[in-house]
Design a protein around this motif. Structure first.
Motif: not given
Length: 114
Positions: A40-52
């Motif tokens: 709430p009240g904050k920008e969207r941020e990356l948590v984690a990503t994974i490639t193929r």
């Protein structure tokens, strides 16, 4: 590409949750999947990503507590969240990227009580 996320909920600090996200549609175009969050009240941020190819990018504040994994045959990405903290409270969004563009799921709420 359509993304269906599940697994959010209410948990006490120190607890665990597991998020899942299933992709459907033009899944052959996807090169990576992951999770973002927005408090709430904050920008969207990356948590984690994974490639193929299983290359992982994960934010420092969740390293050692969160684990991202995927099952390419099932077009599914998972986020195992352990040792949850109140500051992890947010709406978590599944995201997929590929040569046809970026796609977002509907979001699932994670609430961590102190």
């Amino acid at each position: 590409v359509q993304l269906q996320a599940s697994g959010g909920g209410l948990v006490q600090a120190g607890g665990s949750l597991r998020l899942s996200c299933v992709a459907s549609g033009s899944t052959g175009s996807i090169s990576s999947m992951g999770w973002y969050r927005q408090a709430p009240g904050k920008e969207r941020e990356l948590v984690a990503t994974i490639t193929r190819d299983s290359i992982i990018n994960i934010r420092d504040s969740v390293k050692g507590r969160f684990t991202i994994s995927s099952d390419n045959d099932k077009n599914t990405v998972y986020l195992q969240m352990d040792s949850l903290k109140p500051e992890d409270t947010a709406v978590y969004y599944c995201q997929a990227s590929g040569w046809i563009g970026d796609f977002w799921g509907q979001g699932t709420l994670v609430t961590v009580s102190s």
